[in-house]
Design a protein around this motif. Structure first.
Motif, PDB file in Angstrom:
ATOM      1  N   VAL A 130      21.186 122.555  72.637  1.00  0.00           N
ATOM      2  CA  VAL A 130      21.556 121.135  72.661  1.00  0.00           C
ATOM      3  C   VAL A 130      22.520 120.816  71.525  1.00  0.00           C
ATOM      4  CG1 VAL A 130      20.709 118.767  72.515  1.00  0.00           C
ATOM      5  CG2 VAL A 130      19.317 120.511  73.655  1.00  0.00           C
ATOM      6  N   CYS A 131      23.531 120.004  71.849  1.00  0.00           N
ATOM      7  CA  CYS A 131      24.414 119.459  70.821  1.00  0.00           C
ATOM      8  C   CYS A 131      24.232 117.948  70.800  1.00  0.00           C
ATOM      9  CB  CYS A 131      25.876 119.803  71.122  1.00  0.00           C
ATOM     10  SG  CYS A 131      27.041 119.045  69.956  1.00  0.00           S
ATOM     11  N   LEU A 132      23.664 117.442  69.717  1.00  0.00           N
ATOM     12  CA  LEU A 132      23.546 116.001  69.504  1.00  0.00           C
ATOM     13  C   LEU A 132      24.830 115.541  68.830  1.00  0.00           C
ATOM     14  CD1 LEU A 132      21.981 113.315  69.440  1.00  0.00           C
ATOM     15  CD2 LEU A 132      20.999 114.039  67.256  1.00  0.00           C
ATOM     16  N   LEU A 133      25.641 114.814  69.569  1.00  0.00           N
ATOM     17  CA  LEU A 133      26.954 114.392  69.085  1.00  0.00           C
ATOM     18  C   LEU A 133      26.937 112.884  68.873  1.00  0.00           C
ATOM     19  CD1 LEU A 133      29.820 115.386  68.484  1.00  0.00           C
ATOM     20  CD2 LEU A 133      30.373 115.039  70.884  1.00  0.00           C
ATOM     21  N   LEU A 134      26.981 112.461  67.619  1.00  0.00           N
ATOM     22  CA  LEU A 134      26.899 111.045  67.289  1.00  0.00           C
ATOM     23  C   LEU A 134      28.271 110.556  66.808  1.00  0.00           C
ATOM     24  CD1 LEU A 134      24.016 109.208  65.510  1.00  0.00           C
ATOM     25  CD2 LEU A 134      26.382 108.708  64.866  1.00  0.00           C
ATOM     26  N   ILE A 135      28.882 109.675  67.610  1.00  0.00           N
ATOM     27  CA  ILE A 135      30.133 109.025  67.215  1.00  0.00           C
ATOM     28  C   ILE A 135      29.752 107.647  66.700  1.00  0.00           C
ATOM     29  CG2 ILE A 135      32.391 108.215  67.980  1.00  0.00           C
ATOM     30  CD1 ILE A 135      32.267 110.227  70.245  1.00  0.00           C
ATOM     31  N   ASP A 136      29.856 107.441  65.402  1.00  0.00           N
ATOM     32  CA  ASP A 136      29.328 106.200  64.852  1.00  0.00           C
ATOM     33  C   ASP A 136      30.134 104.986  65.320  1.00  0.00           C
ATOM     34  OD1 ASP A 136      31.622 106.659  63.343  1.00  0.00           O
ATOM     35  OD2 ASP A 136      30.753 105.859  61.506  1.00  0.00           O
ATOM     36  N   ASN A 137      29.402 103.888  65.541  1.00  0.00           N
ATOM     37  CA  ASN A 137      30.022 102.617  65.934  1.00  0.00           C
ATOM     38  C   ASN A 137      30.709 102.693  67.290  1.00  0.00           C
ATOM     39  OD1 ASN A 137      30.730  99.950  65.717  1.00  0.00           O
ATOM     40  ND2 ASN A 137      32.266 100.234  64.129  1.00  0.00           N
ATOM     41  N   LEU A 138      30.159 103.486  68.210  1.00  0.00           N
ATOM     42  CA  LEU A 138      30.728 103.619  69.557  1.00  0.00           C
ATOM     43  C   LEU A 138      30.047 102.630  70.494  1.00  0.00           C
ATOM     44  CD1 LEU A 138      32.651 105.420  71.399  1.00  0.00           C
ATOM     45  CD2 LEU A 138      30.521 106.584  72.065  1.00  0.00           C
ATOM     46  N   ARG A 139      30.774 101.647  70.959  1.00  0.00           N
ATOM     47  CA  ARG A 139      30.195 100.651  71.859  1.00  0.00           C
ATOM     48  C   ARG A 139      30.091 101.212  73.285  1.00  0.00           C
ATOM     49  NH1 ARG A 139      33.368  95.079  70.689  1.00  0.00           N
ATOM     50  NH2 ARG A 139      34.530  95.897  72.472  1.00  0.00           N
ATOM     51  N   TYR A 140      29.268 100.549  74.077  1.00  0.00           N
ATOM     52  CA  TYR A 140      29.072 100.996  75.450  1.00  0.00           C
ATOM     53  C   TYR A 140      30.369 100.918  76.244  1.00  0.00           C
ATOM     54  CZ  TYR A 140      27.172 101.380  80.159  1.00  0.00           C
ATOM     55  OH  TYR A 140      26.928 101.776  81.453  1.00  0.00           O
ATOM     56  N   ASP A 141      31.180  99.876  76.029  1.00  0.00           N
ATOM     57  CA  ASP A 141      32.438  99.768  76.770  1.00  0.00           C
ATOM     58  C   ASP A 141      33.398 100.884  76.376  1.00  0.00           C
ATOM     59  OD1 ASP A 141      32.685  98.585  74.233  1.00  0.00           O
ATOM     60  OD2 ASP A 141      34.310  97.266  74.873  1.00  0.00           O
ATOM     61  N   GLN A 142      33.349 101.305  75.113  1.00  0.00           N
ATOM     62  CA  GLN A 142      34.201 102.419  74.683  1.00  0.00           C
ATOM     63  C   GLN A 142      33.746 103.720  75.338  1.00  0.00           C
ATOM     64  OE1 GLN A 142      33.588 101.668  70.502  1.00  0.00           O
ATOM     65  NE2 GLN A 142      35.676 100.904  70.240  1.00  0.00           N
ATOM     66  N   LEU A 197      18.825 124.937  63.119  1.00  0.00           N
ATOM     67  CA  LEU A 197      19.618 123.706  63.173  1.00  0.00           C
ATOM     68  C   LEU A 197      20.945 123.892  62.448  1.00  0.00           C
ATOM     69  CD1 LEU A 197      20.037 120.563  63.506  1.00  0.00           C
ATOM     70  CD2 LEU A 197      18.841 120.342  61.298  1.00  0.00           C
ATOM     71  N   PHE A 198      22.005 123.415  63.101  1.00  0.00           N
ATOM     72  CA  PHE A 198      23.308 123.292  62.439  1.00  0.00           C
ATOM     73  C   PHE A 198      23.651 121.814  62.359  1.00  0.00           C
ATOM     74  CE2 PHE A 198      27.862 122.516  62.808  1.00  0.00           C
ATOM     75  CZ  PHE A 198      28.355 123.241  61.730  1.00  0.00           C
ATOM     76  N   PHE A 199      24.009 121.339  61.166  1.00  0.00           N
ATOM     77  CA  PHE A 199      24.331 119.920  60.968  1.00  0.00           C
ATOM     78  C   PHE A 199      25.652 119.794  60.221  1.00  0.00           C
ATOM     79  CE2 PHE A 199      24.491 115.887  58.838  1.00  0.00           C
ATOM     80  CZ  PHE A 199      23.862 115.003  59.689  1.00  0.00           C
ATOM     81  N   THR A 200      26.509 118.903  60.703  1.00  0.00           N
ATOM     82  CA  THR A 200      27.758 118.651  59.983  1.00  0.00           C
ATOM     83  C   THR A 200      28.269 117.253  60.286  1.00  0.00           C
ATOM     84  OG1 THR A 200      29.942 119.560  59.446  1.00  0.00           O
ATOM     85  CG2 THR A 200      29.350 119.491  61.767  1.00  0.00           C
ATOM     86  N   LYS A 201      29.118 116.757  59.371  1.00  0.00           N
ATOM     87  CA  LYS A 201      29.816 115.488  59.588  1.00  0.00           C
ATOM     88  C   LYS A 201      31.317 115.758  59.619  1.00  0.00           C
ATOM     89  CE  LYS A 201      26.518 112.464  57.206  1.00  0.00           C
ATOM     90  NZ  LYS A 201      26.375 111.448  56.132  1.00  0.00           N
ATOM     91  N   ASN A 232      34.815 128.156  64.353  1.00  0.00           N
ATOM     92  CA  ASN A 232      33.565 128.871  64.049  1.00  0.00           C
ATOM     93  C   ASN A 232      32.492 128.658  65.114  1.00  0.00           C
ATOM     94  OD1 ASN A 232      34.549 129.855  61.568  1.00  0.00           O
ATOM     95  ND2 ASN A 232      34.084 127.905  60.570  1.00  0.00           N
ATOM     96  N   ILE A 233      32.898 128.192  66.307  1.00  0.00           N
ATOM     97  CA  ILE A 233      31.923 127.773  67.309  1.00  0.00           C
ATOM     98  C   ILE A 233      30.974 128.900  67.716  1.00  0.00           C
ATOM     99  CG2 ILE A 233      33.329 128.255  69.370  1.00  0.00           C
ATOM    100  CD1 ILE A 233      31.148 125.125  68.760  1.00  0.00           C
ATOM    101  N   ASP A 234      31.465 130.146  67.781  1.00  0.00           N
ATOM    102  CA  ASP A 234      30.589 131.262  68.193  1.00  0.00           C
ATOM    103  C   ASP A 234      29.436 131.441  67.218  1.00  0.00           C
ATOM    104  OD1 ASP A 234      32.048 131.793  70.474  1.00  0.00           O
ATOM    105  OD2 ASP A 234      33.348 133.253  69.489  1.00  0.00           O
ATOM    106  N   ASN A 235      29.723 131.340  65.927  1.00  0.00           N
ATOM    107  CA  ASN A 235      28.653 131.457  64.928  1.00  0.00           C
ATOM    108  C   ASN A 235      27.718 130.255  64.985  1.00  0.00           C
ATOM    109  OD1 ASN A 235      29.665 133.892  63.929  1.00  0.00           O
ATOM    110  ND2 ASN A 235      31.040 132.835  62.495  1.00  0.00           N
ATOM    111  N   ILE A 236      28.289 129.082  65.185  1.00  0.00           N
ATOM    112  CA  ILE A 236      27.495 127.860  65.196  1.00  0.00           C
ATOM    113  C   ILE A 236      26.526 127.849  66.374  1.00  0.00           C
ATOM    114  CG2 ILE A 236      27.663 125.354  65.510  1.00  0.00           C
ATOM    115  CD1 ILE A 236      30.362 125.561  63.975  1.00  0.00           C
ATOM    116  N   LEU A 237      26.963 128.422  67.494  1.00  0.00           N
ATOM    117  CA  LEU A 237      26.130 128.409  68.701  1.00  0.00           C
ATOM    118  C   LEU A 237      24.935 129.351  68.620  1.00  0.00           C
ATOM    119  CD1 LEU A 237      28.843 128.097  71.496  1.00  0.00           C
ATOM    120  CD2 LEU A 237      27.124 126.412  70.847  1.00  0.00           C
ATOM    121  N   SER A 238      24.790 130.045  67.509  1.00  0.00           N
ATOM    122  CA  SER A 238      23.566 130.846  67.320  1.00  0.00           C
ATOM    123  C   SER A 238      22.370 129.940  67.024  1.00  0.00           C
ATOM    124  CB  SER A 238      23.753 131.845  66.178  1.00  0.00           C
ATOM    125  OG  SER A 238      23.965 131.164  64.945  1.00  0.00           O
ATOM    126  N   ASN A 239      22.645 128.652  66.715  1.00  0.00           N
ATOM    127  CA  ASN A 239      21.593 127.664  66.487  1.00  0.00           C
ATOM    128  C   ASN A 239      21.205 127.000  67.810  1.00  0.00           C
ATOM    129  OD1 ASN A 239      21.589 127.319  63.300  1.00  0.00           O
ATOM    130  ND2 ASN A 239      23.729 127.470  63.971  1.00  0.00           N
TER     131      ASN A 239
END
Length: 517
Positions: A231-243, A325-329, A342-349
């Motif tokens: 799973v990739c939890l992707l949080l785009i801050d301040n994203l409205r429903y219309d956006q 877990l891999f976490f980044t901003k 670095n996606i191949d390494n990151i996807l080991s999480n």
């Protein structure tokens, strides 16, 4: 209404006189040319709304003429007409961005239909949208008046956003104003709903409360973790429903929508509170009690969201999720580009948690930059700016990359934003919080009828800096202004996008589950 101007180029133009008379009888202005050179000269001298172009002409061919016309007026739709059905000619014409392709012999109704598809379509859409909204208006007004539950308000907001996006393709400014008035009416009623029900959502045995920020990961992420899905939890801050709705078509090329949910942000609808609540699975005052080192008070200069990874790891541990877990901003494009490299390494999480800060930065930059404010001078422009960013940002590259792997994306945000226009005076001591949509502090002086007040913060699981601290929240399109230097303050912040208070745009926000195609 402006008369539509047509250029028709054909080496046998005299034989098309009946077609031209037919169009003129329909109210169109038709200019003719019998070769490519003359057509190009006409385009240089006059402005046309649409051009019909014969492909097979002596001298310059239709395709050669098309290339020169597009160099002069690339935005004008060109309809290619030819006797040939050869595939390579069609492909070359389509590759040159023709608007339509007709095979001779053509009849007047074919020409008329092509005009309507390419020129009149906006007017036809406008009429259709206006008619449908007029039918829906009364039903929606009744629904707003009768709304009693959080599900009612989610349904209402979905419909309002739908009509907002529909009217973006319409020229009916009058009905657009009616929709704005109806949305203001909805926001006023929604504020009353929140005032009446918000504190009850935190009572121990209340099972009817909506999905709130602290329950987001438990409800939407953990079930997939339990199935051993990546799973990739992707949080785009301040994203409205219309956006979200305007970027959805771009994402749909790579992902299908499994679940399109709207959840309620907690109050204040501000990053320090709502996003920390998401990653911790706790309300703000609970974070302060359980993890005092991870909660930063508003008056402290330290960053308010520097412990999100720590809070997420605590939530995973508390819930018995022993996973990698891999976490980044992501703050800049180079951060996203490095992530993709670095996606191949990151996807080991098993769980990736990625925060993108752009939309919130756009909101703040719009306040501070006159140029950006002019570029995003209304709601459609604000949506368009977010869409343009998404299309040209490395975040789209991340979506493309993740679509090549068996990764489920949970796309969400922490809060939305509303365009404010109505100042409300508030007075407090020097320690009062600076946000324009909510205030926290002691000895606040305000009109209780104009705000939602929480005088006992513990009931809303909000931290208190002292015994007499309270919170007030702006509703509708209001914003708080101080009496000193009032006019300058109001002028500076009026028509800016703010968050922290109570509105459909701030509180009702998306969480979307996406599967790779």
């Amino acid at each position: 209404m402006k008369q539509i101007s047509i250029l028709w180029t054909d080496d046998e133009i005299d034989l098309l006189k009946p077609h031209i008379m037919f169009l003129e009888a329909k109210g169109y202005a038709v200019v003719t040319a019998n070769n490519g050179d003359d057509a190009i000269e006409q385009v240089k001298k006059h402005t046309f709304d649409i051009i019909f172009l014969d492909e097979n002409m002596p001298g310059l061919s239709g395709l050669q003429t098309l290339a020169k016309i597009k160099a002069i007026t690339p935005e004008v739709p060109v309809i290619m007409i030819t006797k040939s059905e050869e595939e390579d000619i069609m492909e070359e014409a389509i590759g040159s961005k023709i608007a339509d392709y007709l095979i001779k012999p053509v009849n007047p109704n074919q020409i008329l239909l092509s005009i309507k598809k390419n020129i009149d379509v906006r007017q036809l859409i406008s009429k259709k949208v206006t008619s449908e909204y007029q039918t829906e208006f009364t039903k929606l007004s009744i629904q707003i008046n009768d709304a009693r539950t959080h599900d009612d308000w989610i349904d209402i907001y979905r419909k309002l956003v739908f009509w907002e996006l529909e009217f973006e393709g319409s020229d009916d400014n009058a009905m657009d104003e009616v929709l704005k008035m109806q949305k203001n009416e909805a926001n006023s009623a929604f504020a009353k709903f929140v005032k009446k029900n918000y504190l009850s959502w935190f009572e121990t045995k209340n099972e009817s409360r909506p999905l709130l920020s602290p329950s987001l990961i438990k409800s939407k992420v953990f079930p997939h973790i339990d199935k051993n899905e990546k799973v990739c939890l992707l949080l785009i801050d301040n994203l409205r429903y219309d956006q979200w709705k305007v970027i959805q078509p771009v994402i749909s090329e790579f992902f299908t929508v499994e679940d399109d949910t709207i959840y309620f942000s907690i109050l204040p609808t501000a990053t320090q509170y709502s996003r920390n609540a998401i990653f911790s699975g706790l309300m703000p005052s609970e974070i302060g009690k359980l993890h005092p080192d991870f909660w930063i008070d508003e008056n402290d200069e330290e960053g308010k969201n520097i412990h999100e990874e720590d809070l997420l790891r605590k939530q995973l541990s508390r819930s018995g999720k022993n996973i990698k877990l891999f976490f980044t901003k992501i703050f800049e494009n180079k951060d996203a580009e490095k992530l993709i490299e670095n996606i191949d390494n990151i996807l080991s999480n098993q769980l990736l948690a990625i925060v993108f800060n752009f939309v919130d930065m756009l909101s703040h930059a719009r306040t501070e930059s006159k140029m950006i404010k002019e570029l995003t001078n209304d709601e459609p422009a604000y949506r368009s700016f977010a869409l343009s960013w998404f299309k040209h940002s490395p975040i789209l590259g991340l979506f493309k990359e993740l679509s090549q792997h068996n990764v489920k994306i949970i796309l969400t945000t922490d809060h939305g934003a509303i365009r404010v226009s109505n100042p409300i005076k508030v007075i407090g001591d020097k320690n009062i919080s600076s946000n324009l949509r909510y205030k926290q502090g002691k000895s606040l002086n305000y009109n209780p009828k104009e705000v939602f007040e929480i005088t006992q913060p513990q009931k809303a699981f909000l931290p208190s800096q002292n015994v007499s601290s309270s919170y007030i929240f702006a509703t509708n399109d209001d914003f708080f202004a101080y009496p000193n230097n009032y006019n300058h303050y109001v002028k500076y912040y009026k028509d800016t996008f703010q968050h922290g208070g109570i509105s459909l745009e701030e509180m009702l926000i998306p969480i979307i589950t996406l599967n790779p195609r």
